[in-house]
Design a protein around this motif. Structure first.
Motif, PDB file in Angstrom:
ATOM      1  N   SER A 123       0.847  -1.184   0.000  1.00 32.41           N
ATOM      2  CA  SER A 123       0.000   0.000   0.000  1.00 32.41           C
ATOM      3  C   SER A 123       0.882   1.234   0.000  1.00 32.41           C
ATOM      4  CB  SER A 123      -0.921   0.002   1.228  1.00 32.41           C
ATOM      5  OG  SER A 123      -0.161   0.004   2.415  1.00 32.41           O
ATOM      6  N   GLY A 124       0.278   2.367  -0.326  1.00 33.93           N
ATOM      7  CA  GLY A 124       1.000   3.619  -0.220  1.00 33.93           C
ATOM      8  C   GLY A 124       1.407   4.260  -1.525  1.00 33.93           C
ATOM      9  N   GLY A 125       1.162   3.613  -2.639  1.00 35.31           N
ATOM     10  CA  GLY A 125       1.504   4.229  -3.916  1.00 35.31           C
ATOM     11  C   GLY A 125       0.586   5.393  -4.233  1.00 35.31           C
ATOM     12  N   GLY A 126       0.917   6.107  -5.303  1.00 35.21           N
ATOM     13  CA  GLY A 126       0.073   7.227  -5.703  1.00 35.21           C
ATOM     14  C   GLY A 126       0.758   8.125  -6.678  1.00 35.21           C
ATOM     15  N   LEU A 127       0.148   9.293  -6.886  1.00 36.49           N
ATOM     16  CA  LEU A 127       0.663  10.306  -7.809  1.00 36.49           C
ATOM     17  C   LEU A 127       1.183  11.483  -7.006  1.00 36.49           C
ATOM     18  CD1 LEU A 127       0.960  11.647 -10.621  1.00 36.49           C
ATOM     19  CD2 LEU A 127      -1.431  12.378 -10.398  1.00 36.49           C
ATOM     20  N   VAL A 128       2.451  11.833  -7.241  1.00 34.30           N
ATOM     21  CA  VAL A 128       3.055  12.971  -6.557  1.00 34.30           C
ATOM     22  C   VAL A 128       3.834  13.804  -7.572  1.00 34.30           C
ATOM     23  CG1 VAL A 128       3.237  11.800  -4.326  1.00 34.30           C
ATOM     24  CG2 VAL A 128       5.136  11.675  -5.959  1.00 34.30           C
ATOM     25  N   GLN A 129       4.221  14.987  -7.138  1.00 37.02           N
ATOM     26  CA  GLN A 129       5.062  15.836  -7.979  1.00 37.02           C
ATOM     27  C   GLN A 129       6.535  15.582  -7.653  1.00 37.02           C
ATOM     28  OE1 GLN A 129       3.679  19.892  -7.432  1.00 37.02           O
ATOM     29  NE2 GLN A 129       2.197  19.653  -9.084  1.00 37.02           N
ATOM     30  N   ALA A 130       7.370  15.908  -8.591  1.00 33.04           N
ATOM     31  CA  ALA A 130       8.809  15.759  -8.386  1.00 33.04           C
ATOM     32  C   ALA A 130       9.240  16.516  -7.129  1.00 33.04           C
ATOM     33  CB  ALA A 130       9.568  16.271  -9.597  1.00 33.04           C
ATOM     34  N   GLY A 131      10.107  15.848  -6.351  1.00 31.98           N
ATOM     35  CA  GLY A 131      10.599  16.432  -5.119  1.00 31.98           C
ATOM     36  C   GLY A 131       9.813  16.033  -3.884  1.00 31.98           C
ATOM     37  N   GLN A 139      10.581   4.312   2.428  1.00 38.55           N
ATOM     38  CA  GLN A 139      10.408   5.764   2.470  1.00 38.55           C
ATOM     39  C   GLN A 139      11.125   6.350   1.265  1.00 38.55           C
ATOM     40  OE1 GLN A 139       8.625   7.772   4.656  1.00 38.55           O
ATOM     41  NE2 GLN A 139       9.147   9.416   3.224  1.00 38.55           N
ATOM     42  N   MET A 140      10.390   7.046   0.426  1.00 38.45           N
ATOM     43  CA  MET A 140      10.949   7.593  -0.803  1.00 38.45           C
ATOM     44  C   MET A 140      10.875   9.110  -0.745  1.00 38.45           C
ATOM     45  SD  MET A 140       9.323   4.928  -3.567  1.00 38.45           S
ATOM     46  CE  MET A 140       7.643   5.479  -3.300  1.00 38.45           C
ATOM     47  N   ASN A 141      12.027   9.743  -0.675  1.00 34.89           N
ATOM     48  CA  ASN A 141      12.122  11.198  -0.634  1.00 34.89           C
ATOM     49  C   ASN A 141      12.746  11.707  -1.924  1.00 34.89           C
ATOM     50  OD1 ASN A 141      11.138  11.123   2.040  1.00 34.89           O
ATOM     51  ND2 ASN A 141      13.209  10.985   2.861  1.00 34.89           N
ATOM     52  N   GLY A 142      12.514  12.963  -2.206  1.00 36.91           N
ATOM     53  CA  GLY A 142      13.107  13.558  -3.399  1.00 36.91           C
ATOM     54  C   GLY A 142      12.767  12.798  -4.661  1.00 36.91           C
ATOM     55  N   LEU A 143      11.501  12.446  -4.809  1.00 35.42           N
ATOM     56  CA  LEU A 143      11.103  11.624  -5.948  1.00 35.42           C
ATOM     57  C   LEU A 143      11.320  12.339  -7.274  1.00 35.42           C
ATOM     58  CD1 LEU A 143       7.984   9.981  -4.353  1.00 35.42           C
ATOM     59  CD2 LEU A 143       9.861   8.731  -5.430  1.00 35.42           C
ATOM     60  N   LYS A 144      11.703  11.560  -8.272  1.00 35.47           N
ATOM     61  CA  LYS A 144      11.974  12.063  -9.609  1.00 35.47           C
ATOM     62  C   LYS A 144      11.033  11.373 -10.603  1.00 35.47           C
ATOM     63  CE  LYS A 144      16.910  12.357  -8.498  1.00 35.47           C
ATOM     64  NZ  LYS A 144      18.283  11.921  -8.897  1.00 35.47           N
ATOM     65  N   PRO A 145      10.773  11.991 -11.736  1.00 30.94           N
ATOM     66  CA  PRO A 145       9.918  11.343 -12.743  1.00 30.94           C
ATOM     67  C   PRO A 145      10.410   9.950 -13.128  1.00 30.94           C
ATOM     68  CG  PRO A 145      10.188  13.651 -13.283  1.00 30.94           C
ATOM     69  CD  PRO A 145      11.116  13.379 -12.124  1.00 30.94           C
ATOM     70  N   ALA A 150       7.022   3.928 -11.639  1.00 25.13           N
ATOM     71  CA  ALA A 150       7.062   2.489 -11.883  1.00 25.13           C
ATOM     72  C   ALA A 150       6.008   1.813 -11.007  1.00 25.13           C
ATOM     73  CB  ALA A 150       8.446   1.918 -11.562  1.00 25.13           C
ATOM     74  N   VAL A 151       5.826   0.533 -11.235  1.00 23.42           N
ATOM     75  CA  VAL A 151       5.089  -0.303 -10.295  1.00 23.42           C
ATOM     76  C   VAL A 151       6.098  -0.881  -9.314  1.00 23.42           C
ATOM     77  CG1 VAL A 151       3.619  -2.322  -9.977  1.00 23.42           C
ATOM     78  CG2 VAL A 151       3.333  -0.867 -12.001  1.00 23.42           C
ATOM     79  N   TYR A 152       5.852  -0.701  -8.047  1.00 24.68           N
ATOM     80  CA  TYR A 152       6.764  -1.149  -7.000  1.00 24.68           C
ATOM     81  C   TYR A 152       6.208  -2.435  -6.375  1.00 24.68           C
ATOM     82  CZ  TYR A 152       9.520   3.068  -7.296  1.00 24.68           C
ATOM     83  OH  TYR A 152      10.356   4.062  -7.745  1.00 24.68           O
ATOM     84  N   VAL A 203       3.490   3.880  -8.511  1.00 24.72           N
ATOM     85  CA  VAL A 203       4.029   5.178  -8.096  1.00 24.72           C
ATOM     86  C   VAL A 203       4.244   6.004  -9.361  1.00 24.72           C
ATOM     87  CG1 VAL A 203       5.993   6.382  -7.081  1.00 24.72           C
ATOM     88  CG2 VAL A 203       5.121   4.284  -6.014  1.00 24.72           C
ATOM     89  N   THR A 204       3.635   7.165  -9.393  1.00 19.29           N
ATOM     90  CA  THR A 204       3.763   8.055 -10.538  1.00 19.29           C
ATOM     91  C   THR A 204       4.253   9.411 -10.057  1.00 19.29           C
ATOM     92  OG1 THR A 204       1.954   6.932 -11.683  1.00 19.29           O
ATOM     93  CG2 THR A 204       2.605   9.097 -12.505  1.00 19.29           C
ATOM     94  N   VAL A 205       5.353   9.874 -10.657  1.00 21.86           N
ATOM     95  CA  VAL A 205       5.950  11.152 -10.283  1.00 21.86           C
ATOM     96  C   VAL A 205       5.878  12.083 -11.489  1.00 21.86           C
ATOM     97  CG1 VAL A 205       7.966  12.304  -9.326  1.00 21.86           C
ATOM     98  CG2 VAL A 205       7.509   9.914  -8.749  1.00 21.86           C
TER      99      VAL A 205
END
Length: 120
Positions: A7-15, A81-87, A91-93, A116-118
């Protein structure tokens, strides 16, 4: 029936940040290594992070310093924990783990995956 449920995936913006969780359900007698993989459509699944039963961690060079893997053995959980996400992290995790199950068997299990979509 033993399963891994992410659980926990989603759409976020870069960073921005996301935290993925993976729960082991069913009857298990022990958990060895736990891992996170990811897969981009049309490409091979790749290892992202690993954590041993005693807590030794390894990371892919592409996520080193940005992602942190952890586990809670009592709760039978593993986290990413994923920080500073980049485009390019889009992927599918997948959660993956070696579990001791009935019959003293060590079996490798996969979760169903979480997207997870960035966006840039």
């Amino acid at each position: 029936q033993v399963q891994l449920v992410e659980s926990g995936g989603g759409l976020v913006q870069a960073g921005e940040s996301l935290r993925l969780s993976c729960a082991v359900s069913g009857i298990v007698f022990g958990i060895e290594g736990m891992n996170w993989y990811r897969q981009i459509p049309g490409m091979q699944r790749e290892i992202v992070a690993q954590i041993s039963r005693l807590g030794t961690r390894n990371y892919a060079s592409s996520v080193q310093g940005r992602f942190t893997i952890s586990r809670d053995n009592a709760k039978k959980m593993v986290y990413l924990q994923m920080n500073g996400l980049k485009p390019e992290d889009t992927a599918v995790y997948y959660c993956n783990a070696d579990l001791w199950v009935e019959g003293s068997r060590l079996v490798n299990y996969w979760g169903q995956g979480t997207q997870v979509t960035v966006s840039s």
